[in-house]
Design a protein around this motif. Structure first.
Motif, PDB file in Angstrom:
ATOM      1  N   TYR A 110       0.812  -1.214   0.000  1.00  0.00           N
ATOM      2  CA  TYR A 110       0.000   0.000   0.000  1.00  0.00           C
ATOM      3  C   TYR A 110       0.850   1.270   0.000  1.00  0.00           C
ATOM      4  O   TYR A 110       0.533   2.234  -0.696  1.00  0.00           O
ATOM      5  CB  TYR A 110      -0.917  -0.013   1.230  1.00  0.00           C
ATOM      6  CG  TYR A 110      -1.914   1.127   1.249  1.00  0.00           C
ATOM      7  CD1 TYR A 110      -3.065   1.074   0.472  1.00  0.00           C
ATOM      8  CD2 TYR A 110      -1.703   2.245   2.044  1.00  0.00           C
ATOM      9  CE1 TYR A 110      -3.982   2.112   0.488  1.00  0.00           C
ATOM     10  CE2 TYR A 110      -2.611   3.283   2.072  1.00  0.00           C
ATOM     11  CZ  TYR A 110      -3.748   3.206   1.291  1.00  0.00           C
ATOM     12  OH  TYR A 110      -4.650   4.238   1.296  1.00  0.00           O
ATOM     13  N   PHE A 122      -3.105   6.527   7.361  1.00  0.00           N
ATOM     14  CA  PHE A 122      -3.023   5.231   6.694  1.00  0.00           C
ATOM     15  C   PHE A 122      -1.590   4.879   6.312  1.00  0.00           C
ATOM     16  O   PHE A 122      -1.358   3.998   5.489  1.00  0.00           O
ATOM     17  CB  PHE A 122      -3.912   5.232   5.437  1.00  0.00           C
ATOM     18  CG  PHE A 122      -5.352   5.503   5.726  1.00  0.00           C
ATOM     19  CD1 PHE A 122      -6.141   4.576   6.376  1.00  0.00           C
ATOM     20  CD2 PHE A 122      -5.933   6.715   5.357  1.00  0.00           C
ATOM     21  CE1 PHE A 122      -7.470   4.831   6.660  1.00  0.00           C
ATOM     22  CE2 PHE A 122      -7.265   6.976   5.624  1.00  0.00           C
ATOM     23  CZ  PHE A 122      -8.039   6.035   6.283  1.00  0.00           C
ATOM     24  N   VAL A 125      -0.585   1.152   6.773  1.00  0.00           N
ATOM     25  CA  VAL A 125      -1.365   0.106   6.106  1.00  0.00           C
ATOM     26  C   VAL A 125      -0.456  -0.668   5.158  1.00  0.00           C
ATOM     27  O   VAL A 125       0.339  -0.079   4.416  1.00  0.00           O
ATOM     28  CB  VAL A 125      -2.553   0.719   5.340  1.00  0.00           C
ATOM     29  CG1 VAL A 125      -3.282  -0.345   4.539  1.00  0.00           C
ATOM     30  CG2 VAL A 125      -3.509   1.391   6.313  1.00  0.00           C
ATOM     31  N   SER A 127      -1.701  -3.872   3.330  1.00  0.00           N
ATOM     32  CA  SER A 127      -2.517  -4.424   2.243  1.00  0.00           C
ATOM     33  C   SER A 127      -3.881  -3.755   2.267  1.00  0.00           C
ATOM     34  O   SER A 127      -4.345  -3.299   3.327  1.00  0.00           O
ATOM     35  CB  SER A 127      -2.676  -5.938   2.388  1.00  0.00           C
ATOM     36  OG  SER A 127      -1.421  -6.573   2.461  1.00  0.00           O
ATOM     37  N   CYS A 128      -4.523  -3.734   1.105  1.00  0.00           N
ATOM     38  CA  CYS A 128      -5.806  -3.025   1.039  1.00  0.00           C
ATOM     39  C   CYS A 128      -6.638  -3.543  -0.123  1.00  0.00           C
ATOM     40  O   CYS A 128      -6.091  -3.937  -1.175  1.00  0.00           O
ATOM     41  CB  CYS A 128      -5.563  -1.524   0.890  1.00  0.00           C
ATOM     42  SG  CYS A 128      -7.043  -0.515   1.122  1.00  0.00           S
ATOM     43  N   THR A 144     -13.801   0.113   1.421  1.00  0.00           N
ATOM     44  CA  THR A 144     -12.383  -0.229   1.581  1.00  0.00           C
ATOM     45  C   THR A 144     -12.179  -1.099   2.807  1.00  0.00           C
ATOM     46  O   THR A 144     -12.751  -0.823   3.866  1.00  0.00           O
ATOM     47  CB  THR A 144     -11.534   1.045   1.733  1.00  0.00           C
ATOM     48  OG1 THR A 144     -11.665   1.837   0.555  1.00  0.00           O
ATOM     49  CG2 THR A 144     -10.068   0.702   1.925  1.00  0.00           C
ATOM     50  N   GLY A 146      -8.817  -2.607   4.965  1.00  0.00           N
ATOM     51  CA  GLY A 146      -7.370  -2.475   5.069  1.00  0.00           C
ATOM     52  C   GLY A 146      -6.774  -3.388   6.125  1.00  0.00           C
ATOM     53  O   GLY A 146      -7.455  -3.825   7.057  1.00  0.00           O
ATOM     54  N   ARG A 148      -3.241  -3.700   8.580  1.00  0.00           N
ATOM     55  CA  ARG A 148      -1.991  -3.131   9.085  1.00  0.00           C
ATOM     56  C   ARG A 148      -0.973  -4.229   9.406  1.00  0.00           C
ATOM     57  O   ARG A 148       0.217  -3.963   9.470  1.00  0.00           O
ATOM     58  CB  ARG A 148      -2.267  -2.278  10.328  1.00  0.00           C
ATOM     59  CG  ARG A 148      -3.057  -1.009  10.017  1.00  0.00           C
ATOM     60  CD  ARG A 148      -3.111  -0.075  11.230  1.00  0.00           C
ATOM     61  NE  ARG A 148      -3.595   1.244  10.834  1.00  0.00           N
ATOM     62  CZ  ARG A 148      -4.865   1.616  10.856  1.00  0.00           C
ATOM     63  NH1 ARG A 148      -5.792   0.751  11.259  1.00  0.00           N
ATOM     64  NH2 ARG A 148      -5.229   2.836  10.484  1.00  0.00           N
TER      65      ARG A 148
END
Length: 551
Positions: A110, A122, A125, A127-128, A144, A146, A148
């Motif tokens: 991300y 963000f 973060v 992956s999303c 969305t 997300g 972490r």
């Protein structure tokens, strides 16, 4: 030995994948039921975030509301409350890129694709997933999820979120329609102000608040257009409607954001001034009269371009009806005692003119005092055609929402289509409903519902060609409507309804049919996906079994 071990591992992996698919389908069904349990849009969006986080094992989920010009976080799960209202510009972050491309996207890096500042909320973060949310034929925002922590997202996760967003969009459509109906039920259609019933409700609520606060102030202003009757008599009702429309618009423009402007009835308006004593309400009333006079002035309607106001401040112990009576009495004094075009305070009324003292000046000395009339009560609610229509539409939406909950719990496509056709026909007054599927030759063919007629095919072809619902009405023949049935992004077919009697269908029925067909399309999409996954799983198990037998 290696071959046998490989087969065992393959079976274990396939069984695990099958279990995940079954769990995802169960989660989608549960989420859809939860989403359809409320017609309140904020509640629906909150449940949407919670269910998406749970289904995809995310760290947070956010619903961005907006359009191609930018989006803001409407609601979120797993993010601090202060994140609500956070704005993303087009192209900013993964959600901003989805906004500009209008297609689903994912990333496992991300920070590389988002290009966010170090202090961004963000920035951590990893992956999303982000998918567009659309209903009513328009892009409404972005959903969305997300992560972490280290978590690899795949196309399977993205497809699952897309399916969830489809179900959520249908629920949001219902909630938006219900919110519109609720607003329409409280609003006067001509002036845009609240109607009589909504004023009564707001007045009772504000008096309760003032009583609890003990130190709160509240005032009511009654405003009447002078000589309005002459407008209709001399210029016609269209000009009269325009006078009322402009007066209502001017009144709404003159009020503070937290005040309440309403059309009390006829040419009389009311303004509920919150946290305002009599002096502050007097200033608000004067400003409103100036705005109304300026708005109507160019219509050349004489004295009807003026307005008179009566102001009364709420005192502890006063009921809503008594407060209205005080303000109305001050207004009457202005109308009948040479105060037209002015603002009259209830506290300034002479004692002989107050409620309960209707004897005019010059009463014969010694004559018996007539008993004071009772304070007029609020008029009993009279059902109007528009109100009946709103109530019917609300009941129909609730019924459609319950149907959506039933459909998403079904796994057989044919059962989904037959149930949708049957319920829609019953809701539309025993209309004959037909479900048509678009074949390879692009000619729709009957798959469920009532017997097929040539006119049904033609109407379905028209709806599919134009990509929108179609309503055909004829006073001498039963009305017909057709709604495209979309499964994912594809036009799968159409649903046609024919009224049981001449006429019989209107624009409200067309909107209701759109909601029901939207439910059917979302449920059918989920069922077809599940069937495809199940078939792939069965084929894989059969192949592994055959390989083991051969070994």
């Amino acid at each position: 030995l290696a071959a046998a071990g490989g087969q065992a591992l393959a079976r274990a992996f396939e069984a695990e994948a099958g279990a995940r698919r079954a769990a995802a389908q169960e989660a989608l069904t549960r989420a859809a039921k939860d989403l359809h349990q409320s017609l309140d849009l904020p509640t629906v969006l909150n449940r949407l975030c919670e269910e998406a986080t749970r289904i995809l094992d995310g760290d947070y989920t956010a619903v961005y509301r907006g359009s191609r010009g930018g989006v803001v976080i409407e609601t979120a799960f797993g993010l601090p409350p202060e994140m609500v209202g956070f704005r993303l510009e087009p192209g900013e972050g993964l959600s901003g890129k989805v906004l500009t491309s209008e297609r689903s996207m994912l990333t496992n890096d991300y920070t590389r694709i988002a290009d966010l500042p170090a202090d961004s909320p963000f920035a951590d973060v990893r992956s999303c997933l982000a998918v567009p949310m659309s209903w009513g034929g328009e892009l409404r925002g972005v959903l969305t999820v997300g992560y972490r922590r280290p978590f690899r997202v795949t196309e399977d996760h993205l497809r699952l979120l897309e399916t969830f967003a489809e179900l959520a969009a249908v629920a949001c459509t219902n909630a938006s329609a219900h919110a519109g109906l609720a607003l329409a039920a409280r609003t006067d259609g001509l002036t845009g102000c609240l109607n009589h019933a909504a004023l009564h409700e707001s007045l009772g609520r504000e008096i309760e608040r003032a009583e609890r606060a003990a130190t709160g102030s509240l005032s009511l202003v009654m405003i009447d257009l002078d000589d309005f009757k002459s407008v209709n008599e001399q210029h016609g009702h269209l000009v009269g409607d325009e006078v009322l429309r402009r007066a209502g618009h001017a009144l709404r423009q003159a009020t503070r954001p937290y005040d309440v402007a309403a059309r009390y009835g006829g040419d009389e308006f009311a303004l509920l001034a919150v946290e305002a004593d009599e002096a502050a309400a007097e200033e608000i009333a004067r400003r409103a009269i100036e705005r109304i006079t300026a708005a109507i002035g160019d219509l050349s309607v004489g004295d009807a371009g003026r307005a008179t106001a009566g102001v009364a401040e709420w005192q502890p112990g006063l009921s809503p009806t008594e407060l209205v009576a005080h303000a109305d009495r001050a207004l009457l004094y202005g109308k009948h005692e040479d105060g037209r075009g002015q603002t009259v305070l209830f506290s300034s009324l002479p004692d002989w003119f107050r409620p309960g003292r209707f004897v005019r000046r010059g009463r014969v000395s010694g004559a018996p005092t007539p008993p004071p009339p009772a304070i007029p009560a609020w008029p009993a609610a009279v059902a109007r055609p528009a109100e009946e229509r709103l109530r019917d539409r609300t009941r129909q939406l609730a019924r459609a929402s319950a149907l959506g909950t039933r459909l998403v719990g079904m796994a057989e496509p044919q059962r989904i289509l037959a149930t949708a056709a049957d319920e829609l026909g019953r809701t539309l007054g025993d209309a004959a409903c037909t479900v048509l599927q678009r074949r390879e030759d692009r000619v729709p063919a009957h798959v469920a519902g009532a017997p097929l007629a040539d006119s049904d095919v033609s109407l379905a072809e028209r709806a599919l060609a134009e990509g929108r619902p179609v309503l055909v009405t004829d006073a001498s023949a039963p009305a017909r409507l057709a709604v495209p049935l979309r499964v994912g992004d594809a036009a799968w077919g159409a649903v046609v309804a024919v009224a049981a009697k001449p006429g019989g269908l209107n624009e409200d029925d067309l909107h209701l049919a759109e909601v029901v067909v939207g439910h059917a399309g979302a449920a059918l999409h989920a069922a077809l996906r599940y069937a495809t996954l199940r078939l792939a799983y069965d084929e894989a198990v059969a192949a592994l079994s055959a390989a083991r037998t051969h070994a």
